[in-house]
Design a protein around this motif. Structure first.
Motif, mmCIF file in Angstrom:
data_model
loop_
_atom_site.group_PDB
_atom_site.id
_atom_site.type_symbol
_atom_site.label_atom_id
_atom_site.label_comp_id
_atom_site.label_asym_id
_atom_site.label_seq_id
_atom_site.Cartn_x
_atom_site.Cartn_y
_atom_site.Cartn_z
ATOM 1 N N ALA A 178 0.849 -1.192 0.000
ATOM 2 C CA ALA A 178 0.000 0.000 0.000
ATOM 3 C C ALA A 178 0.879 1.233 0.000
ATOM 4 O O ALA A 178 2.046 1.185 0.417
ATOM 5 C CB ALA A 178 -0.928 0.011 1.215
ATOM 6 N N MET A 179 0.322 2.347 -0.483
ATOM 7 C CA MET A 179 0.978 3.642 -0.401
ATOM 8 C C MET A 179 0.086 4.572 0.412
ATOM 9 O O MET A 179 -1.148 4.502 0.310
ATOM 10 C CB MET A 179 1.240 4.214 -1.786
ATOM 11 C CG MET A 179 2.226 3.400 -2.597
ATOM 12 S SD MET A 179 2.795 4.234 -4.107
ATOM 13 C CE MET A 179 1.302 4.163 -5.101
ATOM 14 N N SER A 180 0.696 5.406 1.210
ATOM 15 C CA SER A 180 -0.096 6.249 2.103
ATOM 16 C C SER A 180 -1.073 7.118 1.340
ATOM 17 O O SER A 180 -2.238 7.246 1.718
ATOM 18 C CB SER A 180 0.830 7.109 2.965
ATOM 19 O OG SER A 180 1.674 7.929 2.160
ATOM 20 N N ASN A 181 -0.637 7.726 0.273
ATOM 21 C CA ASN A 181 -1.480 8.665 -0.450
ATOM 22 C C ASN A 181 -1.045 8.688 -1.906
ATOM 23 O O ASN A 181 0.032 9.170 -2.227
ATOM 24 C CB ASN A 181 -1.365 10.060 0.176
ATOM 25 C CG ASN A 181 -2.076 11.123 -0.632
ATOM 26 O OD1 ASN A 181 -2.899 10.816 -1.483
ATOM 27 N ND2 ASN A 181 -1.755 12.372 -0.367
ATOM 28 N N GLU A 182 -1.890 8.150 -2.777
ATOM 29 C CA GLU A 182 -1.551 8.093 -4.196
ATOM 30 C C GLU A 182 -1.590 9.464 -4.861
ATOM 31 O O GLU A 182 -1.041 9.644 -5.937
ATOM 32 C CB GLU A 182 -2.525 7.167 -4.924
ATOM 33 C CG GLU A 182 -2.477 5.728 -4.463
ATOM 34 C CD GLU A 182 -3.584 4.891 -5.078
ATOM 35 O OE1 GLU A 182 -4.354 5.439 -5.900
ATOM 36 O OE2 GLU A 182 -3.694 3.708 -4.748
ATOM 37 N N LEU B 32 5.957 10.514 0.865
ATOM 38 C CA LEU B 32 5.103 9.380 0.543
ATOM 39 C C LEU B 32 5.593 8.200 1.367
ATOM 40 O O LEU B 32 6.787 7.897 1.374
ATOM 41 C CB LEU B 32 5.177 9.044 -0.947
ATOM 42 C CG LEU B 32 4.425 7.776 -1.395
ATOM 43 C CD1 LEU B 32 2.921 7.970 -1.257
ATOM 44 C CD2 LEU B 32 4.791 7.406 -2.826
ATOM 45 N N THR B 33 4.677 7.532 2.061
ATOM 46 C CA THR B 33 5.053 6.357 2.843
ATOM 47 C C THR B 33 4.545 5.098 2.148
ATOM 48 O O THR B 33 3.371 5.018 1.764
ATOM 49 C CB THR B 33 4.481 6.427 4.269
ATOM 50 O OG1 THR B 33 5.006 7.584 4.930
ATOM 51 C CG2 THR B 33 4.883 5.195 5.071
ATOM 52 N N ASP C 75 -7.632 -0.135 8.721
ATOM 53 C CA ASP C 75 -6.766 -0.946 7.869
ATOM 54 C C ASP C 75 -6.049 -0.100 6.824
ATOM 55 O O ASP C 75 -5.088 -0.567 6.197
ATOM 56 C CB ASP C 75 -7.587 -2.031 7.156
ATOM 57 C CG ASP C 75 -8.074 -3.108 8.112
ATOM 58 O OD1 ASP C 75 -7.539 -3.192 9.233
ATOM 59 O OD2 ASP C 75 -9.011 -3.853 7.741
ATOM 60 N N PHE C 76 -6.518 1.124 6.612
ATOM 61 C CA PHE C 76 -5.916 2.009 5.615
ATOM 62 C C PHE C 76 -5.411 3.308 6.237
ATOM 63 O O PHE C 76 -4.345 3.796 5.856
ATOM 64 C CB PHE C 76 -6.939 2.338 4.515
ATOM 65 C CG PHE C 76 -7.351 1.168 3.685
ATOM 66 C CD1 PHE C 76 -6.672 0.863 2.509
ATOM 67 C CD2 PHE C 76 -8.405 0.352 4.057
ATOM 68 C CE1 PHE C 76 -7.035 -0.221 1.733
ATOM 69 C CE2 PHE C 76 -8.781 -0.734 3.295
ATOM 70 C CZ PHE C 76 -8.089 -1.032 2.120
ATOM 71 N N VAL C 77 -6.169 3.875 7.140
ATOM 72 C CA VAL C 77 -5.808 5.146 7.774
ATOM 73 C C VAL C 77 -4.959 4.835 8.999
ATOM 74 O O VAL C 77 -5.450 4.297 9.992
ATOM 75 C CB VAL C 77 -7.071 5.937 8.163
ATOM 76 C CG1 VAL C 77 -6.692 7.240 8.857
ATOM 77 C CG2 VAL C 77 -7.908 6.218 6.919
ATOM 78 N N TYR D 68 -4.718 9.400 3.507
ATOM 79 C CA TYR D 68 -4.369 8.031 3.138
ATOM 80 C C TYR D 68 -5.322 7.545 2.044
ATOM 81 O O TYR D 68 -6.505 7.906 2.029
ATOM 82 C CB TYR D 68 -4.486 7.085 4.343
ATOM 83 C CG TYR D 68 -3.498 7.383 5.444
ATOM 84 C CD1 TYR D 68 -2.247 6.780 5.460
ATOM 85 C CD2 TYR D 68 -3.814 8.284 6.457
ATOM 86 C CE1 TYR D 68 -1.341 7.049 6.472
ATOM 87 C CE2 TYR D 68 -2.913 8.564 7.469
ATOM 88 C CZ TYR D 68 -1.674 7.945 7.469
ATOM 89 O OH TYR D 68 -0.778 8.226 8.473
ATOM 90 N N THR D 69 -4.804 6.707 1.151
ATOM 91 C CA THR D 69 -5.633 6.136 0.095
ATOM 92 C C THR D 69 -6.369 4.904 0.609
ATOM 93 O O THR D 69 -5.763 4.006 1.201
ATOM 94 C CB THR D 69 -4.773 5.760 -1.124
ATOM 95 O OG1 THR D 69 -4.198 6.955 -1.661
ATOM 96 C CG2 THR D 69 -5.615 5.084 -2.201
ATOM 97 N N VAL D 70 -7.673 4.866 0.378
ATOM 98 C CA VAL D 70 -8.526 3.735 0.744
ATOM 99 C C VAL D 70 -8.984 3.063 -0.544
ATOM 100 O O VAL D 70 -9.347 3.745 -1.516
ATOM 101 C CB VAL D 70 -9.736 4.212 1.569
ATOM 102 C CG1 VAL D 70 -10.716 3.065 1.793
ATOM 103 C CG2 VAL D 70 -9.272 4.790 2.902
#
Length: 416
Positions: A145-149, A157-158, A345-347, A355-357
């Motif tokens: 996963a990427m924190s924020n696309e 970017l995490t 699970d995403f945030v 964060y990207t969900v």
């Protein structure tokens, strides 16, 4: 600088294995049960590849699951081989005086599973031990996963996943490298500064470590296409979005860009309902809100399993345990089909970061009713109205005060 080469058993066919074994090793009994008494302690001189074309290359590290050839002396009566103290199985039929073939077990301790490891290869026989400095590397990095696309140059970017050890480079779409990357000791995340000049339409985010390069997957692409609403210049607002729910500010939350949708209320407990916790996108004039361009990404005949509903979510000062995000649409018989995910699970923080969900459209269901292909989503309901709804749900028994922002609601083809 010494050049390391990483080898994997998966790259070799059984035929090559037998061929190399025949070339490198003397003839032995087919299945000797106990090595004969050794005349002298073993000596390790070098580690070589199984590939005959690279037999002259030596190296001092390799990944879990790789097969290596140990070159040395007095190896024919080897009784045990260990990597970082973990015993490896080996066939004594493939042991000669000067060569010994062994596969590094997947269970071998590495920095991925143990706080400290010896980085030692030990070969033993009845006369003694031979110790060799050898690093067993974890598998290649895996981005889950990427924190924020939806990031811009200069922003952090995490990446979340596994095996972020010995990282050498983080490459962004377009072939530009990120800067100032850092990893956590557990190897489960990596934070990098997004470089200038990246192009989200030209590939994936790739992490390169000593073990190799991460593979592209559905979670390694940055935002580029598929927008349904960004709450700025693309706004098919429908029922469930009063003007107060569209804003460019909220306590503890900074906008990604321009406006965003906001749920700022005490969420009713026990799945309780409130229109203020609903963000619904719809064009009641029958217009198409779902993406159809580029056509290669949004073929109506493509299976619905190829698509996900995605959006960016930011949470401030909200207890996320038991808080879900539900995605809903209506299909051709007017049934509401839904799928829920746990926001935690995403945030991964409640400090207002975005964060990207992601919610697979194949998970949208109502009893036995679900979408089969992308064209089913494009049809909308009986009246031709298309709905794309995000609902914040509180599964706890008590009410929960919440400040939750949503932006960039979109549909993404994860195979493109």
């Amino acid at each position: 600088m010494k050049k390391f080469t990483i080898f994997s058993i998966n790259r070799l066919s059984s035929l090559l294995l037998l061929l190399v074994a025949g070339v490198l090793f003397s003839c032995q009994e087919d299945d000797p049960t106990t090595p004969a008494e050794a005349k002298a302690a073993p000596v390790i001189e070098a580690i070589r590849s199984m590939d005959p074309n690279k037999a002259d290359s030596t190296f001092t590290q390799s990944t879990l699951g790789s097969t290596i050839v140990i070159k040395g002396q007095n190896l024919e009566n080897t009784r045990s081989i260990t990597f970082n103290g973990y015993s490896a199985s080996f066939n004594t039929a493939y042991a000669s005086k000067n060569y010994l073939m062994v596969r590094i077990p997947e269970q071998t301790p590495t920095v991925a599973t143990a706080a400290t490891v010896s980085n030692k290869l030990v070969v033993s026989n009845s006369k003694g031990d031979a110790t060799f400095d050898f690093t067993v590397l974890p598998p290649v990095p895996e981005i889950q996963a990427m924190s924020n696309e939806y990031v811009k140059a200069g922003e952090p970017l995490t990446l979340y996943g596994k095996y972020f050890y010995f990282v050498k480079e983080v490459t962004f779409p377009g072939g530009v490298s990120g800067t100032n990357f850092s990893t956590l000791p557990d190897g489960l995340s990596l934070t990098v500064t997004v470089p200038t000049g990246f192009d989200p339409t030209k590939g994936d985010v790739i992490v390169t470590s000593e073990s190799g390069k991460s593979l592209a997957n559905a979670r390694t692409k940055l935002y580029s296409v598929g927008m349904v609403s960004n709450f700025d210049d693309k706004n098919p607002f429908g029922w469930g979005i009063p003007a107060s729910n569209i804003t460019n500010s909220a306590p503890g939350i900074n906008p990604l860009e321009g406006k965003f949708a906001l749920v700022n209320m005490s969420l009713p407990g026990a799945y309780g309902w409130s229109n203020d916790k609903v963000i619904n996108l719809a064009d009641f004039g029958g217009g198409q809100i779902f993406p159809t361009d580029p056509a290669s990404n949004y073929n109506p005949e493509d299976p619905i399993a190829n698509f996900e509903a995605r959006m960016e979510v930011a949470v401030a000062n909200t207890a996320l345990e038991g808080i879900q995000l539900q995605v809903m649409t209506q299909e051709a018989t007017d049934k509401e089909i839904t799928a829920n995910i746990d926001l935690k699970d995403f945030v991964r923080s409640t400090d207002g970061r975005w964060y990207t969900v992601a919610v697979p459209l194949a998970d949208l269901v109502n009893g036995s009713t679900k979408l089969a292909k992308y064209g089913d989503l494009l049809k909308g309901n009986k009246a031709g109205v298309k709905n794309y709804r995000a609902v914040i749900i509180n599964t706890n028994s008590a009410d929960v005060p919440a400040t939750i922002a949503i932006d960039n609601m979109r549909i993404v083809n994860i195979t493109k």
